[in-house]
Design an enzyme around this catalytic site. Sequence first.
Site, mmCIF file in Angstrom:
data_model
loop_
_atom_site.group_PDB
_atom_site.id
_atom_site.type_symbol
_atom_site.label_atom_id
_atom_site.label_comp_id
_atom_site.label_asym_id
_atom_site.label_seq_id
_atom_site.Cartn_x
_atom_site.Cartn_y
_atom_site.Cartn_z
ATOM 1 N N ASP A 1 18.998 71.259 40.192
ATOM 2 C CA ASP A 1 20.470 71.447 39.725
ATOM 3 C C ASP A 1 20.545 72.291 38.545
ATOM 4 O OD1 ASP A 1 23.038 70.725 39.245
ATOM 5 O OD2 ASP A 1 22.486 68.929 37.850
ATOM 6 N N ASP B 1 23.672 72.640 35.973
ATOM 7 C CA ASP B 1 24.500 71.818 34.984
ATOM 8 C C ASP B 1 23.745 70.849 34.391
ATOM 9 O OD1 ASP B 1 26.358 73.918 35.340
ATOM 10 O OD2 ASP B 1 27.488 72.661 36.452
#
Lengths: 171, 171
Positions: free
Chosen positions: A8, A10
């Site tokens: 991922d 963020d």
Amino acid sequence: MKKQVLVDMDGVLADVYSQFIDFEYRKTGVRKNIESLNGILESEAFPLHDEYVNSVGFFRNAPLIADSVEGLKYLNEKYKVLIVSSATEFPRSLLEKHEWLQEFFPFITWQQMIFCGKKDSIKGNIMIDDHPKNLDFFDGRRILFTQPHNALVENELNERVNNWKEIIELL
Amino acid sequence: MKKQVLVDMDGVLADVYSQFIDFEYRKTGVRKNIESLNGILESEAFPLHDEYVNSVGFFRNAPLIADSVEGLKYLNEKYKVLIVSSATEFPRSLLEKHEWLQEFFPFITWQQMIFCGKKDSIKGNIMIDDHPKNLDFFDGRRILFTQPHNALVENELNERVNNWKEIIELL
């Protein structure tokens, strides 16, 4: 055959909490203390969440999470890495995230980037994410990266890491 | 449970050949005849391919493939549709493709969009694509949408369709 790791952006590579706190301070004059945000979803902690993430530079100027460059470099040599980022909800983020990755993680190629809405159709063996909603639909090894919003989440199907040093020890 | 259909953009929803021919004409004064391009890769047919796809408006102003709106609407009601588009190689295309989808296919939500580099990590039951390189790595039902560059491709693992009317008959 190398295992495929979905990483991922963020909250794992990009320190979006710093951005939320800075944007909120500039907008309201109030600087929230990150320790006060445990267990609160980002969209609840920052009522102007959508305005901030739609602002020019929110993603492009996000600071790095500590040790994420060295950590991702390590993973990228040992595994098949794909960067999987929720981005289509906020279209301005698409180019900003691409440019940000190219600046800070030049060893990640365009072939390794996926910008999507939901992550439940992406194949992988290991997923590293700060959002339980993404891990919940993943059928491989689930690694929850600690951020304030998930601080109170308890799920024995997830392995929790608090920083990139712990990822390197684990993987 | 609805089957998941992965639908390509360029060459399936968006008529990129029209754009290549127009951009080439404006650049060189020569208007290529689409019939002369059978069996030739786009990047070979248009030597300035990369310059064109990096130009402002190349994707944003692409015309629609005939019957693609009605066809995708049909699929979207019957199946779980994901739009899967190679876009990260040409970062400017990201926002343009998003805006283009929102304009012409407003029934497709941001949750249904995936912009990636390679398509071999996207789960689905059926893939509709004009590029054999994408279908070759797909383990579901493979539907090749005819475009000049794939006109000579013969592969019994692919089902070939020549237009959206044939997709609706098939699916």
